[in-house]
Design a protein around this motif. Structure first.
Motif, PDB file in Angstrom:
ATOM      1  N   ASP A 171     105.988  19.823 -16.027  1.00 39.36           N
ATOM      2  CA  ASP A 171     106.535  19.006 -15.209  1.00 39.36           C
ATOM      3  C   ASP A 171     107.319  19.785 -14.040  1.00 39.36           C
ATOM      4  O   ASP A 171     107.434  18.988 -12.984  1.00 39.36           O
ATOM      5  CB  ASP A 171     107.321  17.978 -16.292  1.00 39.36           C
ATOM      6  CG  ASP A 171     108.526  18.998 -17.415  1.00 39.36           C
ATOM      7  OD1 ASP A 171     108.097  20.896 -16.605  1.00 39.36           O
ATOM      8  OD2 ASP A 171     109.831  19.519 -17.218  1.00 39.36           O
ATOM      9  N   LEU A 172     107.623  20.990 -14.262  1.00 38.24           N
ATOM     10  CA  LEU A 172     108.377  21.296 -13.389  1.00 38.24           C
ATOM     11  C   LEU A 172     107.153  22.128 -11.829  1.00 38.24           C
ATOM     12  O   LEU A 172     106.863  21.475 -11.452  1.00 38.24           O
ATOM     13  CB  LEU A 172     108.198  23.374 -13.674  1.00 38.24           C
ATOM     14  CG  LEU A 172     108.785  23.970 -13.045  1.00 38.24           C
ATOM     15  CD1 LEU A 172     110.405  23.341 -11.766  1.00 38.24           C
ATOM     16  CD2 LEU A 172     109.416  25.309 -13.297  1.00 38.24           C
ATOM     17  N   ARG A 173     106.026  22.622 -12.301  1.00 36.48           N
ATOM     18  CA  ARG A 173     105.029  22.591 -11.474  1.00 36.48           C
ATOM     19  C   ARG A 173     104.465  21.013 -10.911  1.00 36.48           C
ATOM     20  O   ARG A 173     104.014  21.410  -9.424  1.00 36.48           O
ATOM     21  CB  ARG A 173     103.235  22.774 -12.709  1.00 36.48           C
ATOM     22  CG  ARG A 173     102.764  23.113 -11.610  1.00 36.48           C
ATOM     23  CD  ARG A 173     101.021  23.716 -12.094  1.00 36.48           C
ATOM     24  NE  ARG A 173     100.418  22.797 -12.969  1.00 36.48           N
ATOM     25  CZ  ARG A 173     100.279  23.340 -14.120  1.00 36.48           C
ATOM     26  NH1 ARG A 173     100.715  24.082 -15.058  1.00 36.48           N
ATOM     27  NH2 ARG A 173     100.065  22.320 -14.811  1.00 36.48           N
ATOM     28  N   GLN A 174     104.761  19.924 -11.481  1.00 36.20           N
ATOM     29  CA  GLN A 174     105.011  18.668 -10.533  1.00 36.20           C
ATOM     30  C   GLN A 174     105.627  18.492  -9.185  1.00 36.20           C
ATOM     31  O   GLN A 174     105.898  17.654  -8.177  1.00 36.20           O
ATOM     32  CB  GLN A 174     104.051  17.508 -11.524  1.00 36.20           C
ATOM     33  CG  GLN A 174     103.704  17.444 -12.055  1.00 36.20           C
ATOM     34  CD  GLN A 174     103.262  15.977 -13.640  1.00 36.20           C
ATOM     35  OE1 GLN A 174     104.198  15.423 -13.540  1.00 36.20           O
ATOM     36  NE2 GLN A 174     102.002  16.540 -14.292  1.00 36.20           N
ATOM     37  N   ARG A 175     107.158  19.196  -9.814  1.00 36.52           N
ATOM     38  CA  ARG A 175     108.223  19.353  -8.752  1.00 36.52           C
ATOM     39  C   ARG A 175     108.292  19.944  -7.780  1.00 36.52           C
ATOM     40  O   ARG A 175     108.420  19.846  -7.286  1.00 36.52           O
ATOM     41  CB  ARG A 175     109.356  19.000  -9.439  1.00 36.52           C
ATOM     42  CG  ARG A 175     109.211  17.918 -10.682  1.00 36.52           C
ATOM     43  CD  ARG A 175     110.686  17.303 -10.871  1.00 36.52           C
ATOM     44  NE  ARG A 175     110.745  18.196 -12.277  1.00 36.52           N
ATOM     45  CZ  ARG A 175     111.554  19.658 -12.170  1.00 36.52           C
ATOM     46  NH1 ARG A 175     112.178  20.200 -11.589  1.00 36.52           N
ATOM     47  NH2 ARG A 175     111.567  20.329 -14.000  1.00 36.52           N
ATOM     48  N   LEU A 176     107.026  21.166  -7.783  1.00 44.69           N
ATOM     49  CA  LEU A 176     107.314  22.120  -6.898  1.00 44.69           C
ATOM     50  C   LEU A 176     106.204  22.063  -5.534  1.00 44.69           C
ATOM     51  O   LEU A 176     105.078  20.838  -5.637  1.00 44.69           O
ATOM     52  CB  LEU A 176     106.894  23.379  -7.409  1.00 44.69           C
ATOM     53  CG  LEU A 176     107.878  24.006  -8.608  1.00 44.69           C
ATOM     54  CD1 LEU A 176     107.190  25.197  -9.595  1.00 44.69           C
ATOM     55  CD2 LEU A 176     109.403  24.202  -8.170  1.00 44.69           C
ATOM     56  N   PRO A 177     106.658  22.100  -4.844  1.00 42.42           N
ATOM     57  CA  PRO A 177     105.407  22.388  -3.415  1.00 42.42           C
ATOM     58  C   PRO A 177     104.377  22.713  -3.746  1.00 42.42           C
ATOM     59  O   PRO A 177     104.181  23.815  -4.732  1.00 42.42           O
ATOM     60  CB  PRO A 177     106.371  22.633  -2.090  1.00 42.42           C
ATOM     61  CG  PRO A 177     107.246  24.095  -2.313  1.00 42.42           C
ATOM     62  CD  PRO A 177     107.848  22.703  -4.063  1.00 42.42           C
ATOM     63  N   TYR A 178     103.756  22.748  -2.816  1.00 35.65           N
ATOM     64  CA  TYR A 178     102.049  23.524  -2.891  1.00 35.65           C
ATOM     65  C   TYR A 178     101.939  24.829  -2.873  1.00 35.65           C
ATOM     66  O   TYR A 178     101.605  25.433  -4.415  1.00 35.65           O
ATOM     67  CB  TYR A 178     101.668  22.689  -2.724  1.00 35.65           C
ATOM     68  CG  TYR A 178      99.983  23.084  -2.946  1.00 35.65           C
ATOM     69  CD1 TYR A 178      98.904  22.754  -3.444  1.00 35.65           C
ATOM     70  CD2 TYR A 178      99.059  24.782  -1.037  1.00 35.65           C
ATOM     71  CE1 TYR A 178      97.616  23.265  -3.558  1.00 35.65           C
ATOM     72  CE2 TYR A 178      98.415  25.019  -1.179  1.00 35.65           C
ATOM     73  CZ  TYR A 178      97.493  24.591  -2.591  1.00 35.65           C
ATOM     74  OH  TYR A 178      95.702  25.260  -2.323  1.00 35.65           O
ATOM     75  N   SER A 181     103.252  26.162  -6.611  1.00 37.25           N
ATOM     76  CA  SER A 181     102.024  25.796  -7.345  1.00 37.25           C
ATOM     77  C   SER A 181     102.219  26.861  -9.381  1.00 37.25           C
ATOM     78  O   SER A 181     101.344  26.736  -9.659  1.00 37.25           O
ATOM     79  CB  SER A 181     100.802  24.623  -7.161  1.00 37.25           C
ATOM     80  OG  SER A 181     100.474  25.552  -6.154  1.00 37.25           O
TER      81      SER A 181
END
Length: 226
Positions: A171-178, A181
């Motif tokens: 869930d955190l990875r999906q909210r971070l900029p590329y 990531s």
């Protein structure tokens, strides 16, 4: 601001009356700010947490009774079974470089190389620790500058085999900029944030104390960074 101006002419609380100018780098690293040790400890705590979450074993903050150290202690030790060769026990000593040694030569080199202060500190850490390593240990200096920059060695630490196993929660990875990531990029960013926040806190608190000592009343222009 007249009180602050008068105090600045006298210098910091640590060298009052010694006719030493108060610089930004001094504000960033002076112990009178109260956040220098806390800034360092935040980096060590994060590194310890990452090593544990990555599956490294024997993670120990400030390990005691290491051969060759006497009463001194490095900041962190852990065993990375995925390291190549026999040197699988990693010993880390962390530092945040703020000030330069006296001398025009150091000032010139710092102007030419933004990471000069950190590199000087890294060299000192290696000299103090490398000779203490056994055949199964490897020393890694983890050095930042008070502005958040870090040495190549510090940046490469997250490429160690064991630490590369660290994974961000989905869930955190999906909210971070590329560009953040991967776990390694995210950790480096978290370390930089801890250093920069600690520096800002130290500067603000020390400047506030200088104002108080000079008779300046605290005003709303001080930002609470806690």
């Amino acid at each position: 601001m007249h009180g602050l101006t008068a105090q600045l002419l006298l210098g910091c609380l640590c060298n009052l009356g010694q006719d030493k100018p108060l610089t930004e780098q001094h504000l960033a690293g002076c112990a009178h700010g109260g956040h220098r040790t806390e800034r360092h400890d935040r980096v060590v705590k994060l590194m310890s947490s990452i090593a544990t979450q990555s599956g490294c074993s024997r993670v120990t903050v400030e390990p005691r009774k290491l051969r060759g150290y006497g009463d001194k202690r490095p900041d962190l030790m852990y065993r990375d079974a995925n390291m190549a060769g026999k040197r699988k026990t990693v010993i880390i000593d962390a530092a945040v470089a703020s000030t330069l040694p006296a001398g025009a030569n150091h000032l010139r080199k710092a102007a030419e190389d933004p990471l000069y202060k950190a590199k000087l500190t890294e060299q000192r850490k290696i000299k103090e620790n490398e000779h203490r390593m056994t055949a199964s240990q490897r020393f890694v200096p983890l050095v930042f500058q008070s502005t958040g920059g870090f040495t190549r060695t510090a940046g490469n630490l997250m490429r160690h085999p064991g630490l590369r196993r660290y994974e961000l929660p989905a869930d955190l990875r999906q909210r971070l900029p590329y560009h953040l990531s991967t776990g390694q990029d995210f950790i480096r960013m978290q370390m930089v944030m801890r250093v920069v926040k600690g520096t800002a806190q130290n500067m603000v608190k020390l400047a506030n104390r200088i104002c108080v000592e000079a008779g300046e009343i605290q005003g709303a222009w001080w930002t609470d960074l806690d």
